[in-house]
Design an enzyme around this catalytic site. Structure first.
Site, PDB file in Angstrom:
ATOM      1  N   HIS A 218       5.547  -4.056   8.724  1.00  0.00           N
ATOM      2  CA  HIS A 218       6.381  -3.276   7.816  1.00  0.00           C
ATOM      3  C   HIS A 218       7.088  -4.198   6.815  1.00  0.00           C
ATOM      4  CE1 HIS A 218       5.932  -0.446  11.202  1.00  0.00           C
ATOM      5  NE2 HIS A 218       6.155   0.506  10.315  1.00  0.00           N
ATOM      6  N   ASP A 292      -3.139   2.333   7.454  1.00  0.00           N
ATOM      7  CA  ASP A 292      -1.753   2.379   7.899  1.00  0.00           C
ATOM      8  C   ASP A 292      -0.921   2.715   6.663  1.00  0.00           C
ATOM      9  OD1 ASP A 292       0.511   2.190   9.451  1.00  0.00           O
ATOM     10  OD2 ASP A 292       0.023   0.223  10.269  1.00  0.00           O
TER      11      ASP A 292
END
Length: 986
Positions: A218, A292
């Protein structure tokens, strides 16, 4: 282990051979016909699943509406929300879309990961601790799949197939099933198949494997530097086998894996060698490939959104998900198609794959998700019961020196429980594990947190040194990794590590154990993997002996705690506490029916309050308190409050003790009263046999109003000499009221009245209290021990039933004791903490027919012992044959008696008169004048307790009997058990 691996390989081979290609069973004609009429813009839109929640608000309706209208998006990815609100918005947006959209959500441990008011299943790491039981994982997947579809969700971004073998992994960790690729595969396969069988698209993630990294994708692009051989044997292993088993979706991670693609700073998401070459061609995956989240820094840090999106499609991904700039993404892809950078054939293949997936989902006949009963449907008790069972199966005992757990010797153990670092939002005291532990035995509770001063910590530790066992709960709300623990929390936890009398319960990420030096030397250590109320309660049940443990560490912590470690601990046969579904009973039906019956009594003022308990198969499935102590009071009844048990005392003390005496050869039912009381040999009762007395067939009077025989209207006091005084003294020590005290020798006069009372052998069945005044004296002689001490030491304390007591004022505050009647004739006060029965109070509060107090939970332990055939908590108290004898009908039906020996039983001529109408011939119990009732049903392995103070404020209130509250309560239990045929217990 080798044999298991061989069997598992055979299972996987079977799954592979029989697995269908993804999405081949849908309406292909619909997919083809829709595809044939799509414009270029509509085709591009089908590949886009942007983020539905783009601000702090649940959603931006205008923005979402514009995306559906202007860009024809193929779906949305949802995040934090409320279920009904989210589903309503999904329905609204679906209504605007010409082609039904796919709705996706990240729900690894169930809907509660994103949606409030939904069921929480355990984390993957917690599930990794469960030995075997693949069916549980399948059922979990099936339930989650059904819940998703009910809420309008079609894709769950799960299961996590990453093999977490890096303790410092900041993003996977507890989201992985563990460090062993075979164990990860077993769980992921069952979970995946359950979801897909429920009609859900799954996405095994994070391909090609995100388990061995210390960087969060992230925030940046992690690098996986392993060789191809290592990747094949560990990271890729679960993905390869899942594909062979029919996996229909894969999510590609944002990783740099040089062994698979050496391009610098090339995220796997954007790598054609990895997505197309490895995943699509080499592994033969034919389902949907999802990126993702495209707004994660692992990819967004290096490329603008549009550029990254084009590269992801060129790499071989089918669907771009989770991004906020739809216009930029759309325009970049359209430009790439028009320029030929993205071949039209590639675009068409992706779009057709998406449409066929939608056909498989049944979107060719799309129907909006009904909002009615949505929350109820998402929170089915069967699902909650499975979630609890999974949590229970994960409990891992790493140390248990000398079998410390479960706790033994409840009669003598001095136990404390301290909560260390519990989350601030929890109740002040006790915590969930402490409250549960109090169901098993008296426990002194303590609580400390990071704000507790050093002086206070030292004082608490000094107190704890005086206990036999201290249950130390180490609370951990920091799940991401061991490094997530703040220094202050670690310091607090370490302050309590190394206590010689401690049993540790660790609620959190097991890797943290490496930061608690010395904990490996603990006498007892239980790991529960996460901080939830359910986990706390289950850990306490393990300590208390209600459940066992068979979990294993799914990861290696250090040299002391390795993968696969975990001791087996057997439960001791004490009460378990759980949901009715765990024993095959419909909780919604049970709760509604029992609440209705008890509330009917409250509304009719049959009693001001009540406390009830129901147990089946050794599990307490219903335990609840209702109403107030009195109609005028603000004191709500608590489950721990004590009630005057009235005549339930008979079968909880006298009958109990005499059965034990029979087992020990000190008593026989054919003995006469003269044999047991030699001083009564000349009495008219000397020849009476105990079998006749205990079945109320001996001709004794029903009762004697002893206090009335003390009246003397000629005296100013109103009482005869040497009976009562308004002042307490050596001669008048026995307090029967706040200002009324009985003469010390009056008990002899009372017993003399019983001795001299008439006997009518022809009267047949007459329920009589009189013999029960004598059993404390008889048993004390036989046992060689004081009556109350004998009962407590022999039965109550070993069971942990310590609230069962006479004269509760000596041990409990009045706010723990429910008042009974306002006695306007004899004691002229509210009877509170003293026995209601006048004769028993004149015996000093201690008699064999009345005087016992207790709460429903502790009384239930005694009757569970009866139901178990004389055993409870691994200890035998009465022979099974003795209990069968005393609880059977001793006389033929022609004899007008519904009695067992001491116990009440169903009336064979009038069902429902003395027990629930559906009660079977083996059942037994007793009622109490104050509004109490106990009933045991061996046929259904069920027992229930009903406690109330129906005599408040006056005994003239007979509504509890007129409404048949206590027997109807039981009848509802019978009916619910027998109607719950579709509930699968565990």
């Amino acid at each position: 282990m080798k044999r298991f691996l061989l069997l598992f390989s055979v299972l996987l081979a079977g799954l592979s051979a029989s697995a269908q290609k993804p999405f081949t069973t849908g309406n292909q004609r619909w997919a083809d016909s829709v595809f044939a009429r799509l414009s270029l813009d509509e085709k591009i839109g089908q590949l886009l699943m942007p983020r539905a929640n783009t601000s702090n608000a649940p959603y931006d309706r205008d923005k979402l509406t514009a995306w559906v209208r202007d860009y024809k998006i193929g779906g949305l990815v949802w995040f934090a929300n409320q279920p009904t609100r989210q589903t309503a918005m999904i329905n609204e947006l679906q209504g605007l879309s010409a082609i039904p959209m796919m709705m996706g959500e990240d729900l690894e441990w169930g809907l509660t990961m994103r949606l409030d008011s939904t069921i929480r299943y355990p984390y993957a790491l917690t599930l990794g601790a469960i030995r075997g039981n693949d069916d549980w994982f399948y059922r979990m997947g099936k339930q989650i799949g059904e819940q998703c579809r009910r809420a309008g969700i079609h894709i769950n971004y799960a299961p996590v197939a990453d093999v977490n073998n890096n303790p410092n992994n900041p993003v996977i960790g507890f989201r992985s099933f563990g460090e062993n690729q075979t164990e990860v595969l077993r769980r992921a396969t069952a979970y995946m198949k359950g979801m897909q069988d429920a009609g859900l698209i799954t996405t095994a993630k994070h391909f090609p494997g995100h388990g061995d990294t210390d960087v969060d994708s992230h925030a940046d692009l992690p690098v996986i530097s392993h060789s191809r051989a290592r990747l094949d044997s560990v990271e890729l292993f679960p993905f390869r086998k899942l594909i062979q088993s029919g996996l229909n979706g894969v999510m590609v991670a944002h990783l740099s894996v040089p062994a698979l693609d050496p391009t610098p700073k090339q995220a796997t998401t954007l790598s054609k060698p990895i997505v197309t070459g490895l995943l699509r061609k080499e592994l033969g995956f034919e389902g949907l490939i999802f990126t993702d989240a495209m707004d994660m820094q692992g990819v967004a840090k290096h490329f603008p959104p549009g550029v990254a999106g084009v590269k992801a499609l060129l790499a071989g991904n089918d669907v771009l998900e989770t991004f906020a700039d739809v216009p930029s993404m759309f325009q970049a892809i359209k430009s790439a198609v028009l320029s030929g950078e993205i071949p039209m054939q590639d675009l068409d293949e992706k779009v057709l794959r998406v449409l066929r997936a939608k056909a498989w989902l049944g979107l060719d006949h799309y129907q909006p998700a009904p909002l009615n009963n949505l929350l109820a449907d998402l929170n089915k008790p069967t699902a909650e019961a499975l979630a609890r069972k999974l949590a229970e199966g994960s409990l891992t005992v790493l140390r248990n020196e000398g079998g410390v757990l479960p706790l033994k010797n409840l009669a003598t153990a001095k136990v404390a429980a301290i909560s260390v670092g519990a989350p601030a939002q929890g109740p002040v005291n006790p915590t969930a594990e402490q409250a549960m532990l109090l169901n098993y035995l008296p426990v002194d509770t303590f609580r400390v947190d990071v704000k507790t001063s050093a002086e206070q910590l030292a004082a608490v530790k000094a107190k704890l040194a005086g206990y036999d066992v201290v249950v130390v709960a180490l609370h951990s709300p920091f799940m991401r990794s061991a490094n997530a623990w703040p220094e202050a929390n670690l310091k607090l936890a370490n302050a309590f590590v190394g206590m010689p009398n401690a049993a540790y319960l660790f609620f959190g990420n097991p890797y943290v154990l490496d930061k608690l030096p010395g904990i490996e030397k603990s006498k007892a250590l239980v790991v529960t993997y996460q901080e939830t109320t359910v986990m706390q309660e289950l850990a306490a049940q393990l300590v208390g002996g209600g459940i066992g443990a068979n979990g294993q560490l799914p990861v290696t912590v250090n040299t002391q705690f390795k993968f696969g470690d975990g001791l087996t601990v057997q439960q001791m046969g004490r009460f378990r506490y759980g949901l009715p579904e765990a024993v095959g009973v419909d909780s919604r039906l049970l709760n509604a029916r029992l609440d209705s019956i008890v509330n009917q009594g409250l509304d009719a003022k049959a009693y001001p309050g009540a406390s009830v308990l129901v147990a089946k198969d050794g599990m307490v499935i219903f335990k609840k308190a209702y109403g107030k102590h009195t109609y005028e009071s603000n004191q709500a009844v608590r489950e721990s409050d004590l009630y005057d048990l009235a005549s339930v005392t008979k079968v909880s003390t006298s009958v109990l003790a005499l059965m034990r005496m029979q087992d020990e050869g000190k008593f026989r039912l054919d003995m006469t009263l003269g044999e047991l009381l030699p001083e009564w040999k000349k009495s008219n009762k000397a020849s009476l046999k105990l079998i006749d007395i205990l079945t109320h067939q001996a001709g004794l009077k029903a009762w004697i109003p002893f206090w009335q025989t003390c009246l003397d209207s000629t005296r100013a006091s109103g009482w005869k000499r040497k009976t009562f005084s308004t002042e307490q003294s050596r001669k008048y020590p026995i307090a029967v009221a706040d200002h009324l005290f009985l003469h010390r020798r009056y008990k002899k006069k009372l017993l003399k009245q019983i001795e001299d009372s008439p006997v009518n052998p022809k009267q047949g069945y007459v329920y009589s209290d009189l013999s029960y005044y004598l059993y404390p004296q008889i048993v004390a002689r036989l046992a060689g021990e004081n009556w109350e001490d004998y009962l407590k030491n022999t039965f109550y304390k070993p069971m942990g039933a310590t609230t069962l007591t006479y004269n509760p004022r000596t041990a409990y505050s009045l706010d723990r004791i429910v008042p009974t009647e306002y006695d306007s004739l004899f004691r002229k006060e509210l009877i509170h903490g003293r026995v209601h029965d006048e004769g028993a109070t004149m015996m000093g509060g201690i008699s064999g027919h009345a005087g016992l107090f207790g709460n429903a939970n502790d009384l239930g332990k005694l009757y569970q012992m009866y139901l178990n055939g004389g055993e409870y908590g691994g200890q035998r108290f009465i022979r099974e044959q003795t209990i069968k004898q005393w609880t059977s009908y001793p006389f033929p039906v022609e004899v007008n008696s519904r009695r067992g020996i001491g116990f009440d039983k169903p009336d064979r001529k009038k069902p429902g008169l003395s027990g629930p109408p559906s009660a079977g011939p083996l059942s037994f119990g007793h009622s109490g004048f104050t509004g109490t009732f106990v009933w045991v049903e061996p046929q259904d392995r069920m027992m229930y307790i009903f406690l109330s103070n129906r005599v408040y404020p006056t005994r003239n209130n007979g509504k509890i009997g007129q409404l048949n509250i206590r027997t109807q309560f039981g009848e509802m239990i019978y009916q619910t058990i027998r109607q719950s045929t579709q509930i699968a217990g565990f």
